[in-house]
Write a protein that holds these residues in place. Structure first.
Motif, PDB file in Angstrom:
ATOM      1  N   GLU A 152       0.821  -1.206   0.000  1.00  0.00           N
ATOM      2  CA  GLU A 152       0.000   0.000   0.000  1.00  0.00           C
ATOM      3  C   GLU A 152       0.861   1.264   0.000  1.00  0.00           C
ATOM      4  OE1 GLU A 152      -2.376  -0.784   3.386  1.00  0.00           O
ATOM      5  OE2 GLU A 152      -3.721  -2.173   2.332  1.00  0.00           O
ATOM      6  N   TRP A 153       2.019   1.185   0.658  1.00  0.00           N
ATOM      7  CA  TRP A 153       2.925   2.324   0.691  1.00  0.00           C
ATOM      8  C   TRP A 153       3.566   2.564  -0.673  1.00  0.00           C
ATOM      9  CZ3 TRP A 153       8.640   2.182   1.898  1.00  0.00           C
ATOM     10  CH2 TRP A 153       9.162   3.469   2.045  1.00  0.00           C
ATOM     11  N   LEU A 154       3.905   1.488  -1.377  1.00  0.00           N
ATOM     12  CA  LEU A 154       4.619   1.610  -2.642  1.00  0.00           C
ATOM     13  C   LEU A 154       3.694   1.767  -3.854  1.00  0.00           C
ATOM     14  CD1 LEU A 154       7.441  -1.063  -2.210  1.00  0.00           C
ATOM     15  CD2 LEU A 154       7.597   1.417  -1.885  1.00  0.00           C
ATOM     16  N   ILE A 155       2.426   1.453  -3.723  1.00  0.00           N
ATOM     17  CA  ILE A 155       1.504   1.468  -4.864  1.00  0.00           C
ATOM     18  C   ILE A 155       1.496   2.800  -5.616  1.00  0.00           C
ATOM     19  CG2 ILE A 155      -0.985   1.613  -5.356  1.00  0.00           C
ATOM     20  CD1 ILE A 155      -1.282  -1.009  -3.759  1.00  0.00           C
ATOM     21  N   PRO A 156       1.458   3.965  -4.950  1.00  0.00           N
ATOM     22  CA  PRO A 156       1.464   5.212  -5.731  1.00  0.00           C
ATOM     23  C   PRO A 156       2.667   5.319  -6.662  1.00  0.00           C
ATOM     24  CG  PRO A 156       0.820   5.665  -3.474  1.00  0.00           C
ATOM     25  CD  PRO A 156       1.266   4.232  -3.505  1.00  0.00           C
ATOM     26  N   ASP A 157       3.854   4.909  -6.196  1.00  0.00           N
ATOM     27  CA  ASP A 157       5.036   4.909  -7.055  1.00  0.00           C
ATOM     28  C   ASP A 157       4.884   3.916  -8.197  1.00  0.00           C
ATOM     29  OD1 ASP A 157       6.558   6.888  -5.969  1.00  0.00           O
ATOM     30  OD2 ASP A 157       8.172   5.600  -5.259  1.00  0.00           O
ATOM     31  N   MET A 158       4.400   2.725  -7.882  1.00  0.00           N
ATOM     32  CA  MET A 158       4.330   1.674  -8.890  1.00  0.00           C
ATOM     33  C   MET A 158       3.348   2.042 -10.003  1.00  0.00           C
ATOM     34  SD  MET A 158       6.616   0.197  -7.462  1.00  0.00           S
ATOM     35  CE  MET A 158       6.853  -0.745  -8.946  1.00  0.00           C
ATOM     36  N   LEU A 159       2.233   2.653  -9.644  1.00  0.00           N
ATOM     37  CA  LEU A 159       1.258   3.039 -10.660  1.00  0.00           C
ATOM     38  C   LEU A 159       1.829   4.086 -11.610  1.00  0.00           C
ATOM     39  CD1 LEU A 159      -2.022   3.260  -8.544  1.00  0.00           C
ATOM     40  CD2 LEU A 159      -1.415   1.508 -10.221  1.00  0.00           C
ATOM     41  N   ASP A 160       2.708   4.948 -11.091  1.00  0.00           N
ATOM     42  CA  ASP A 160       3.302   5.994 -11.930  1.00  0.00           C
ATOM     43  C   ASP A 160       4.498   5.491 -12.736  1.00  0.00           C
ATOM     44  OD1 ASP A 160       1.462   7.822 -11.035  1.00  0.00           O
ATOM     45  OD2 ASP A 160       2.772   8.671  -9.493  1.00  0.00           O
ATOM     46  N   LEU A 161       5.263   4.543 -12.168  1.00  0.00           N
ATOM     47  CA  LEU A 161       6.529   4.153 -12.786  1.00  0.00           C
ATOM     48  C   LEU A 161       6.444   2.888 -13.632  1.00  0.00           C
ATOM     49  CD1 LEU A 161       8.907   4.821  -9.753  1.00  0.00           C
ATOM     50  CD2 LEU A 161       8.421   6.337 -11.684  1.00  0.00           C
ATOM     51  N   ALA A 162       5.518   1.992 -13.295  1.00  0.00           N
ATOM     52  CA  ALA A 162       5.395   0.730 -14.038  1.00  0.00           C
ATOM     53  C   ALA A 162       4.487   0.943 -15.249  1.00  0.00           C
ATOM     54  CB  ALA A 162       4.842  -0.370 -13.129  1.00  0.00           C
ATOM     55  N   ALA A 163       5.101   1.152 -16.412  1.00  0.00           N
ATOM     56  CA  ALA A 163       4.344   1.492 -17.620  1.00  0.00           C
ATOM     57  C   ALA A 163       3.471   0.324 -18.078  1.00  0.00           C
ATOM     58  CB  ALA A 163       5.303   1.889 -18.733  1.00  0.00           C
ATOM     59  N   MET A 164       2.353   0.676 -18.679  1.00  0.00           N
ATOM     60  CA  MET A 164       1.410  -0.294 -19.214  1.00  0.00           C
ATOM     61  C   MET A 164       1.433  -0.208 -20.750  1.00  0.00           C
ATOM     62  SD  MET A 164      -0.864  -2.496 -17.937  1.00  0.00           S
ATOM     63  CE  MET A 164      -0.860  -1.775 -16.299  1.00  0.00           C
ATOM     64  N   PRO A 165       1.671  -1.315 -21.442  1.00  0.00           N
ATOM     65  CA  PRO A 165       1.695  -1.250 -22.908  1.00  0.00           C
ATOM     66  C   PRO A 165       0.322  -0.902 -23.469  1.00  0.00           C
ATOM     67  CG  PRO A 165       1.771  -3.528 -22.163  1.00  0.00           C
ATOM     68  CD  PRO A 165       1.920  -2.681 -20.945  1.00  0.00           C
ATOM     69  N   GLU A 166       0.317  -0.252 -24.606  1.00  0.00           N
ATOM     70  CA  GLU A 166      -0.941   0.150 -25.232  1.00  0.00           C
ATOM     71  C   GLU A 166      -1.788  -1.077 -25.557  1.00  0.00           C
ATOM     72  OE1 GLU A 166      -2.492   2.703 -29.132  1.00  0.00           O
ATOM     73  OE2 GLU A 166      -0.341   2.514 -28.666  1.00  0.00           O
ATOM     74  N   GLY A 167      -3.056  -1.013 -25.191  1.00  0.00           N
ATOM     75  CA  GLY A 167      -3.987  -2.093 -25.468  1.00  0.00           C
ATOM     76  C   GLY A 167      -3.878  -3.282 -24.538  1.00  0.00           C
ATOM     77  N   ALA A 168      -3.188  -3.134 -23.420  1.00  0.00           N
ATOM     78  CA  ALA A 168      -3.028  -4.248 -22.476  1.00  0.00           C
ATOM     79  C   ALA A 168      -4.382  -4.724 -21.963  1.00  0.00           C
ATOM     80  CB  ALA A 168      -2.151  -3.820 -21.316  1.00  0.00           C
ATOM     81  N   GLN A 169      -4.534  -6.041 -21.896  1.00  0.00           N
ATOM     82  CA  GLN A 169      -5.790  -6.631 -21.432  1.00  0.00           C
ATOM     83  C   GLN A 169      -5.624  -7.486 -20.180  1.00  0.00           C
ATOM     84  OE1 GLN A 169      -7.044  -8.821 -24.928  1.00  0.00           O
ATOM     85  NE2 GLN A 169      -8.253  -7.087 -25.679  1.00  0.00           N
TER      86      GLN A 169
END
Length: 318
Positions: free
Chosen positions: A134-151
């Motif tokens: 829970e502490w690291l999630i804000p960083d991970m959501l910003d830094l861990a890129a999601m490829p276009e069209g990921a399902q």
């Protein structure tokens, strides 16, 4: 002397947590006599404990002999410090007493078996893992890129479901699967669970656009950790992305972070036969697995963590 005092202070703080001392004193100040009556504790023993905790920096005492929790202590316990302290105290008591023998003869990789036999410590461990996520999630959501069209996203070793839930909520329509040891899997609405044995990782039938390996590899030796990376990459569709989060071997903080990291590394070897891996080692495994576009990113919230990311090759880029 400081090492010895630190050892005693740890045990004193854990005893205070279990007795309910901090919980009472956070609510209001007490004299030692009144607190002993509330806790049904020995007056002399509790008085000595309170005195030591005051000298050690956890408490303060006013002119009327009333003890209260310092603001820093209150903030620490609000952020899960008490959980971490209790768990680490139990780990050290169980495993570090055999450190001499282990250094001579080899590690005792029975950490998870021990947790399974001790429900209280297991609860502490699970609570600590959830809190870290829970502490690291804000960083991970910003830094861990999601490829276009990921399902599809596959979270390996994230049995608590916090990361999978956070990414699914950030990207509506994303299907999430969590793969972990059966005892670690916690059901979450809308998330598929997949029991696995990480010593023999088999992800047959699973396909993903994104794979998360967060705080997993350090629990295994190098051969096992590389096998997990290869198995994880094998689930990715062309153009998919793998994100590996690990405690870095060279923290970006000060002496305290460096000392804890080295102690954590020794504990991993002692209790699990694992170790910490450098970003270069992890990057090498990803390259050997056929990944490209490797990126190494330091987290903003934690000087002790590093994110290593890579992707598989799209057919149109070959």
């Amino acid at each position: 002397m400081l090492d010895l005092v630190g050892t005693m202070a740890t045990q004193a703080a854990v005893a205070a947590i279990r007795l309910g001392v901090f919980e009472r004193l956070i609510a209001e100040a007490y004299t030692a006599e009144d607190l002993a009556a509330c806790l049904d504790a020995d007056r002399e023993g509790l008085g000595l404990l309170l005195g030591f905790l005051t000298t050690a920096g956890y408490l303060s005492c006013d002119a009327d002999g009333r003890y209260f929790v310092l603001p820093t202590t209150k903030a620490w316990f609000g952020n899960g410090y008490g959980t971490a302290l209790q768990l680490w105290s139990a780990i050290v008591a169980r495993f570090w007493g055999n450190l001499t023998e282990s250094i001579s003869e080899g590690p005792d990789p029975s950490f998870y078996a021990w947790l399974g036999e001790h429900p209280f410590e297991l609860g502490l461990f699970q609570s600590l893992q959830r809190g870290l996520a829970e502490w690291l999630i804000p960083d991970m959501l910003d830094l861990a890129a999601m490829p276009e069209g990921a399902q599809d996203i596959l979270d390996i070793g994230g049995g608590h479901g916090r990361y999978a839930t956070a990414f699914r909520d950030r990207y509506p329509g994303l299907r999430a699967t969590v793969a972990d040891l059966p005892p670690a899997l916690t059901p979450h609405k809308g998330i598929t669970t997949h029991p696995i044995d990480l010593l023999n990782p088999d992800f047959s039938g699973l396909r993903a656009d994104v794979v998360l390996l967060f705080n997993v590899l350090h629990g295994f030796n190098a051969h096992q950790a590389e096998a997990i990376v290869h198995a994880a990459v094998s689930t990715l569709r062309p153009g998919g992305v793998v994100h590996i989060l690990e405690t870095t071997t060279q923290p970006r903080g000060g002496v305290a972070e460096a000392a804890f990291t080295d102690g954590f590394a020794l504990n991993l070897w002692l209790t699990q036969g694992g170790r910490l891996y450098s970003p270069a080692e992890i990057s090498g495994w990803l390259s050997n697995a056929g990944c490209v576009h490797l990126e190494i990113t330091g987290l903003r919230r934690s000087a002790s963590h590093t994110l290593v990311s890579a992707s598989t090759v799209r057919p149109d880029s070959q």
